[in-house]
Write an enzyme that holds these catalytic residues in place. Structure first.
Site, PDB file in Angstrom:
ATOM      1  N   TRP A 154       0.865  -1.187   0.000  1.00  0.00           N
ATOM      2  CA  TRP A 154       0.000   0.000   0.000  1.00  0.00           C
ATOM      3  C   TRP A 154       0.901   1.236   0.000  1.00  0.00           C
ATOM      4  O   TRP A 154       1.514   1.546   1.006  1.00  0.00           O
ATOM      5  CB  TRP A 154      -0.875  -0.043   1.243  1.00  0.00           C
ATOM      6  CG  TRP A 154      -1.880   1.047   1.405  1.00  0.00           C
ATOM      7  CD1 TRP A 154      -1.667   2.388   1.381  1.00  0.00           C
ATOM      8  CD2 TRP A 154      -3.277   0.878   1.648  1.00  0.00           C
ATOM      9  NE1 TRP A 154      -2.843   3.062   1.588  1.00  0.00           N
ATOM     10  CE2 TRP A 154      -3.850   2.155   1.751  1.00  0.00           C
ATOM     11  CE3 TRP A 154      -4.104  -0.240   1.798  1.00  0.00           C
ATOM     12  CZ2 TRP A 154      -5.204   2.361   2.011  1.00  0.00           C
ATOM     13  CZ3 TRP A 154      -5.445  -0.034   2.058  1.00  0.00           C
ATOM     14  CH2 TRP A 154      -5.985   1.256   2.154  1.00  0.00           C
ATOM     15  N   ASP A 155       0.944   1.928  -1.128  1.00  0.00           N
ATOM     16  CA  ASP A 155       1.914   3.004  -1.307  1.00  0.00           C
ATOM     17  C   ASP A 155       1.260   4.389  -1.141  1.00  0.00           C
ATOM     18  O   ASP A 155       0.019   4.523  -1.142  1.00  0.00           O
ATOM     19  CB  ASP A 155       2.517   2.868  -2.719  1.00  0.00           C
ATOM     20  CG  ASP A 155       3.954   3.356  -2.805  1.00  0.00           C
ATOM     21  OD1 ASP A 155       4.367   4.130  -1.935  1.00  0.00           O
ATOM     22  OD2 ASP A 155       4.649   2.980  -3.772  1.00  0.00           O
ATOM     23  N   ASP A 199      13.245   3.783  -0.159  1.00  0.00           N
ATOM     24  CA  ASP A 199      13.487   3.522  -1.580  1.00  0.00           C
ATOM     25  C   ASP A 199      14.972   3.357  -1.848  1.00  0.00           C
ATOM     26  O   ASP A 199      15.371   2.936  -2.923  1.00  0.00           O
ATOM     27  CB  ASP A 199      12.944   4.678  -2.430  1.00  0.00           C
ATOM     28  CG  ASP A 199      11.477   4.480  -2.760  1.00  0.00           C
ATOM     29  OD1 ASP A 199      10.968   3.358  -2.562  1.00  0.00           O
ATOM     30  OD2 ASP A 199      10.823   5.438  -3.198  1.00  0.00           O
ATOM     31  N   ASN A 246       2.645   8.346  -2.463  1.00  0.00           N
ATOM     32  CA  ASN A 246       3.853   8.931  -3.049  1.00  0.00           C
ATOM     33  C   ASN A 246       3.927  10.441  -3.193  1.00  0.00           C
ATOM     34  O   ASN A 246       4.562  10.941  -4.130  1.00  0.00           O
ATOM     35  CB  ASN A 246       4.092   8.275  -4.410  1.00  0.00           C
ATOM     36  CG  ASN A 246       4.725   6.905  -4.247  1.00  0.00           C
ATOM     37  OD1 ASN A 246       5.780   6.790  -3.634  1.00  0.00           O
ATOM     38  ND2 ASN A 246       4.079   5.886  -4.746  1.00  0.00           N
TER      39      ASN A 246
HETATM   40  C1  DGJ Z   1       7.478   4.074  -4.324  1.00  0.00           C
HETATM   41  C2  DGJ Z   1       7.859   2.825  -3.591  1.00  0.00           C
HETATM   42  O1  DGJ Z   1       8.628   3.105  -2.485  1.00  0.00           O
HETATM   43  C3  DGJ Z   1       8.575   1.882  -4.553  1.00  0.00           C
HETATM   44  O2  DGJ Z   1       9.001   0.741  -3.875  1.00  0.00           O
HETATM   45  C4  DGJ Z   1       7.640   1.533  -5.664  1.00  0.00           C
HETATM   46  O3  DGJ Z   1       6.556   0.811  -5.183  1.00  0.00           O
HETATM   47  C5  DGJ Z   1       7.185   2.812  -6.368  1.00  0.00           C
HETATM   48  N1  DGJ Z   1       6.641   3.750  -5.428  1.00  0.00           N
HETATM   49  C6  DGJ Z   1       6.165   2.501  -7.424  1.00  0.00           C
HETATM   50  O4  DGJ Z   1       5.657   3.617  -8.013  1.00  0.00           O
END
Ligand code: DGJ
Length: 643
Positions: free
Chosen positions: A478-479, A549, A481
């Protein structure tokens, strides 16, 4: 008994196996915090100074008169705003007259076995015989604001939790402007403050500084707990190191904007407050309504930071992570992200699965790029249906094949986001977070979806549920961003706009609750561009969190070391990748410190490398841990803090 009330001295004593905490009901109903520290004998409840010194300019209560007590110089248990205590306050409530003087005095208390839930919020839990709770109810007699301070002690573990319930017992609306979960007055300021700072790619570095007179602390106002500061602080004695010295650790079980502030005053005492960040916050409290703060986990260690960390780890594993299979061995996974980014399709991923099976890997995780028409980060968030070009037969036959190969299957979502180029946005442009009359800002070419709204949550949940119910899915990543700008919800009236951030995070919890309740076997790994939402509230739902990341082994040493200050090893997602700065053996040693996996194109490995990888996955050996300690020493992290 872990909590006792001494009727004669009007004192509460809250004991764990290693700590004591003492609260006194003082004249006029003031609640005073007399002691927090090393465990002391049961009858030692008198003789603590209330520090009525240097208060020459500070006003006193009109009934008690100007004697030897002034709220401004006393160790107040829960500091109020505007009633003679000029330090940073834990609570401030604007009443119907428009003033925000808040003056809370003791009303009643109760002590009972077990621990209450916190409404709509993740929190630690306990069986009846594992914890004891004290609720002290206080009241502002002028406004009828009623505030209950909730303390739970986990005797065996040296842990105490604190949270607060704020109730409007009047017949008029009130507005909460500050509602901290914890207020702790220490009689001295001779401490160092430890916090975890960082940024995307370099999360949770340990920072230690001496307390100074005035205000200091850490906060997030980015909408989530963030990469930049973690909702964790510790106050430690000057001599404290890993093995020796006193350490008081505090961790807020919350994923939104937080604040942890320390004020050192003219009496050289220190007040720590921790809770929801009052910037961009207020809450309309109608008659008979109650507001619940998140809780703070407080750990006292007389034996250095190492013991503090291990206590947090044990506590989180036992009393916070709710996943019923949390003690099972976690699957070793191969994640498609760093191996293929958006360039995935069923054929390529099935090749990954075959290669993974051969190496002894347990699970294939299909990361970003499988849905809508997503080929880069510019589209499709919100369109949670399969990309037919990449998966011509659909998702189900593909997932079935992965299982036939003998692997578990995991899938990636980013449920709280919406791309401007998406069917969802074209149909419902009002559903993105935006302030009236302003074009919302973009981050990674995406807007934030307004999950503070129930109708939005229903719409997004319907899509996730359709995928999860039609397929055998073992794991969800579950991201999240980007940070949240333009904070507003189209449906909130003007006098409730500042509720947005808190409502947003409650919306996230609701969605995570739906997923973990309907699909209790799914292993949930939360993520926010790596570790942007690595906090105890996420741990409640997701036993593992993608740590960063940054998968460079050398950088990971300090990231994982800082994270372990309060979060258990099993909670840290850690993968071997193709970053060049180390040999695969070293990469595996460092990644084996957390919940282990791979993130590289395993189809390209040589026979020699395959043999080596098989060795990583063979039963985790003490030798590997030893080699980790060796690496820590090499980069100057003196002590292993694992659990
Ligand atoms: C950010 C995450 O930390 C990554 O591992 C990956 O899932 C990317 N998003 C995908 O867009």
């Amino acid at each position: 008994m872990a909590i006792i009330f001494n009727e004669q001295s009007k004192t509460f004593k809250l004991d764990t196996s290693i700590s004591s905490y003492i609260i006194k009901i003082y004249e006029g109903g003031y609640l005073l915090n007399l002691y927090y520290g090393r465990k002391i004998p049961e009858n030692m409840i008198e003789g603590f100074a209330i520090r009525a010194k240097n208060a020459s300019f500070s006003p006193a209560d009109s009934v008690m008169g100007e004697g030897d007590f002034a709220p401004d110089s006393a160790p107040i248990e829960y500091g109020c705003d505007g009633a003679g205590d000029f330090r940073i306050s834990a609570i401030k409530v604007r009443n119907h007259n428009g003033d925000s003087v808040t003056d809370l005095r003791y009303l009643s208390h109760k002590i009972y076995q077990g621990k209450p839930f916190i409404k709509d919020m993740p929190a630690s839990f306990a069986e009846k015989d594992e914890a004891t709770t004290l609720e002290i109810t206080t009241v502002d007699k002028v406004t009828n604001l009623q505030v209950t301070l909730v303390y739970t002690v986990f005797e065996a573990l040296g842990v105490m939790t604190k949270s607060v319930q704020i109730k409007n017992n009047s017949d008029k609306d009130m507005f909460i402007e500050r509602a901290f979960s914890l207020c702790n007055d220490f009689p001295k300021m001779d401490f160092d403050l430890i916090s975890l700072y960082g940024r995307h790619y370099f999360e949770r570095k340990i920072e230690r500084r001496a307390l100074a007179h005035g205000l200091q602390g850490v906060e997030s106002n980015k909408g989530i707990s963030s990469h930049c500061q973690n909702p964790f602080v510790a106050l430690v004695a000057k001599e404290t190191d890993e093995e020796r010295g006193e350490a008081y650790g505090f961790n807020l079980v919350y994923s939104g904007n937080f604040s942890a502030l320390v004020e050192c005053d003219y009496n050289d005492s220190a007040r720590l407050i921790m809770g929801i960040n009052p910037n961009h916050f207020s809450w309309k409290l109608r008659p008979a309504e109650t507001f619940y703060t998140p809780e703070v986990v407080c750990v006292y260690s007389p034996n250095g930071l190492g013991e503090m960390s291990r206590t947090f780890h044990k506590f989180y594993n036992k009393h916070l992570i709710k996943w019923k299979r949390k003690y099972e061995k976690r699957p070793v996974l191969i994640n498609s992200w760093e191996a293929a980014y958006f360039d995935i399709n069923s054929e390529k991923l099935l090749d990954f699965a075959v290669a993974a099976k051969d190496l002894g890997i347990d699970m294939l995780v299909m990361d970003d790029g499988w849905f809508g028409h997503r080929n880069n980060d510019k589209s499709s968030l919100g369109d949670w249906f399969v990309n037919q070009e990449k998966f011509p037969d659909g998702l189900t036959p593909f997932i079935d094949k992965v299982h036939e190969i003998g692997l578990k299957f995991g899938i990636w979502f980013e449920p709280e986001m919406i791309s401007p180029d998406s069917d969802l946005f074209r149909a419902h442009p009002d559903m993105c977070v935006h302030a009236k009359g302003r074009a919302p800002m973009l981050g990674r070419t995406q807007y934030v979806l307004d999950v503070s709204r129930e109708d939005v949550r229903d719409l997004i949940w319907e899509q996730l549920d359709a995928i999860l119910s039609a397929n055998k899915i073992d794991y969800v990543k579950w991201d999240f961003n980007r940070y949240i700008s333009d904070a507003d919800s189209a449906i909130l009236p003007a006098d409730q706009k500042k509720e947005f951030f808190h409502r947003f995070i409650l919306g996230t919890y609701d969605l995570m609750n739906r997923l973990t309740t309907k699909y209790p076997d799914i292993l949930l790994e939360s993520c926010s561009g790596g570790g942007g939402r690595f906090d105890p509230a996420m741990l409640y739902y997701s036993p593992q969190i993608w740590t960063s990341d940054n998968t460079d082994t050398i950088d990971r040493l300090s990231i994982q070391f800082g994270t372990s200050l309060c979060y258990p090893a099993s909670s840290m997602g850690a993968h071997v990748s193709d970053y060049p700065r180390a040999f695969y053996g070293t990469k595996a040693d460092v990644a084996l410190w957390g919940s282990f996996g791979y993130e590289l194109d395993i189809r390209k490995l040589t026979e020699e490398q395959k043999a080596e990888f098989k060795g990583h996955i063979a039963p985790l050996l003490v030798g590997l841990r030893k080699s980790y300690i060796h690496i820590c020493k090499w980069v100057n992290f003196e002590n292993w803090r694992g659990s």
